[in-house]
Design an enzyme around this catalytic site. Structure first.
Site, PDB file in Angstrom:
ATOM      1  N   HIS A 110       4.364   6.488   8.677  1.00  0.00           N
ATOM      2  CA  HIS A 110       5.347   5.914   7.480  1.00  0.00           C
ATOM      3  C   HIS A 110       6.120   6.558   7.685  1.00  0.00           C
ATOM      4  O   HIS A 110       6.052   7.897   8.580  1.00  0.00           O
ATOM      5  CB  HIS A 110       4.348   6.732   6.287  1.00  0.00           C
ATOM      6  N   CYS A 150       1.314   9.592   1.214  1.00  0.00           N
ATOM      7  CA  CYS A 150       3.048  10.109   1.738  1.00  0.00           C
ATOM      8  C   CYS A 150       3.050  11.275   0.500  1.00  0.00           C
ATOM      9  O   CYS A 150       2.723  12.604   1.021  1.00  0.00           O
ATOM     10  CB  CYS A 150       3.603   9.542   1.668  1.00  0.00           C
ATOM     11  N   CYS A 195       3.815   5.769  -1.438  1.00  0.00           N
ATOM     12  CA  CYS A 195       2.602   5.640  -1.102  1.00  0.00           C
ATOM     13  C   CYS A 195       1.651   6.731  -1.434  1.00  0.00           C
ATOM     14  O   CYS A 195       2.198   7.824  -0.966  1.00  0.00           O
ATOM     15  CB  CYS A 195       2.239   4.951   0.488  1.00  0.00           C
ATOM     16  N   GLU A 228       7.655   8.393   5.527  1.00  0.00           N
ATOM     17  CA  GLU A 228       7.673  10.127   5.025  1.00  0.00           C
ATOM     18  C   GLU A 228       7.206  10.929   5.889  1.00  0.00           C
ATOM     19  O   GLU A 228       7.304  12.408   6.096  1.00  0.00           O
ATOM     20  CB  GLU A 228       7.031  10.079   3.701  1.00  0.00           C
TER      21      GLU A 228
HETATM   22  O1  LIG Z   1       5.385   4.820   1.804  1.00  0.00           O
HETATM   23  C1  LIG Z   1       5.583   4.804   2.517  1.00  0.00           C
HETATM   24  N1  LIG Z   1       6.311   4.641   3.540  1.00  0.00           N
HETATM   25  C2  LIG Z   1       6.321   3.825   4.756  1.00  0.00           C
HETATM   26  O2  LIG Z   1       6.676   4.094   5.473  1.00  0.00           O
HETATM   27  N2  LIG Z   1       5.634   2.295   3.983  1.00  0.00           N
HETATM   28  C3  LIG Z   1       5.711   1.751   5.475  1.00  0.00           C
HETATM   29  C4  LIG Z   1       4.415   0.850   6.530  1.00  0.00           C
HETATM   30  C5  LIG Z   1       4.522  -0.162   6.687  1.00  0.00           C
HETATM   31  O3  LIG Z   1       5.416  -0.033   8.174  1.00  0.00           O
HETATM   32  C6  LIG Z   1       5.714  -0.877   5.222  1.00  0.00           C
HETATM   33  C7  LIG Z   1       4.520  -1.149   4.269  1.00  0.00           C
HETATM   34  O4  LIG Z   1       4.447  -2.859   4.793  1.00  0.00           O
HETATM   35  P1  LIG Z   1       4.652  -3.580   3.840  1.00  0.00           P
HETATM   36  O5  LIG Z   1       5.648  -3.941   3.065  1.00  0.00           O
HETATM   37  O6  LIG Z   1       4.171  -5.250   4.857  1.00  0.00           O
HETATM   38  O7  LIG Z   1       3.183  -3.810   3.012  1.00  0.00           O
HETATM   39  O8  LIG Z   1       6.067   0.144   4.767  1.00  0.00           O
HETATM   40  C8  LIG Z   1       5.267   2.058   3.470  1.00  0.00           C
HETATM   41  C9  LIG Z   1       5.266   2.778   1.854  1.00  0.00           C
HETATM   42  C10 LIG Z   1       4.653   2.788   1.030  1.00  0.00           C
HETATM   43  O9  LIG Z   1       4.282   1.326   0.952  1.00  0.00           O
HETATM   44 ZN   LIG Z   2       2.973   5.966   2.665  1.00  0.00          ZN
END
Ligand SMILES: O=c1[nH]c(=O)n([C@H]2C[C@H](O)[C@@H](COP(=O)(O)O)O2)cc1CO
Ligand SMILES: [Zn+2]
Length: 163
Positions: A77, A106, A103, A79
């Site tokens: 992710h 994170c 999320c 973060e």
């Molecule tokens: O806190 C976060 N940080 C983060 O980098 N992500 C990224 C992970 C995935 O590559 C994408 C989420 O994919 P999707 O929206 O298709 O579920 O975003 C997702 C979150 C929260 O969902």
């Molecule tokens: Zn996350």
């Protein structure tokens, strides 16, 4: 007379997060994060992507189907990348600007790193348990979450030159 149409600190740092997200290969959600210290100095930047030293083709970008055939077990992710890209620098009291609300995983990493403020734009997963857990943890850990209301809808970056 100084310029008046300069961008605010918040637009600057969220703009950097969004620009960083433009490096993401995720077909559905591009996330960028920018960590800033108490003097508004940029400490670290990250975006969501696969593992260092691996080819982006090694892992699936799918969202649906068998868990191990989706991106979720593997994608780092934004973060998390921003925190790790700080390479151990002290993040106590810093703020993190991220275009998507963090999320629960994170949220834990943000809290444990000493970051005290989370600026975000999009909260499209607000109804998920993950986001509910994030908000609960941020509240208990006294990490402030601020949803940015930018003055402008968009900032344009142009590579056009005068010559
Ligand atoms: O806190 C976060 N940080 C983060 O980098 N992500 C990224 C992970 C995935 O590559 C994408 C989420 O994919 P999707 O929206 O298709 O579920 O975003 C997702 C979150 C929260 O969902
Ligand atoms: Zn996350």
């Amino acid at each position: 007379m100084k310029r008046t149409d300069y961008i605010s600190w918040d637009e600057y740092f969220m703009g950097i997060s969004l620009l960083s997200g433009m490096r993401s290969k995720d077909p559905s959600t591009q996330v960028g994060a920018c960590i800033v210290d108490m003097d508004n100095r940029i400490v670290s930047i990250g975006y969501n992507g696969f593992l260092n030293g691996c080819s982006d083709e090694d892992f699936p970008w799918e969202r649906e189907g068998d868990f191990l055939n989706t991106k979720y077990p593997y994608v780092v992710h934004a973060e998390q990348n921003a925190i790790l890209n700080a390479r151990g620098k002290n993040l106590e009291g810093c703020s993190i600007y991220v275009n998507l609300f963090p999320c629960h995983d994170c949220a834990r990493n943000i809290i444990q790193s000493g970051i005290k403020k989370v600026y975000y734009l999009d909260d499209k997963y607000k109804d998920t348990d993950s986001t509910k857990a994030s908000k609960f943890m941020f509240e208990k850990a006294k990490v402030e979450c601020i949803r940015l209301k930018p003055r402008t809808e968009k900032i344009e970056i142009s590579f056009k030159t005068q010559d």
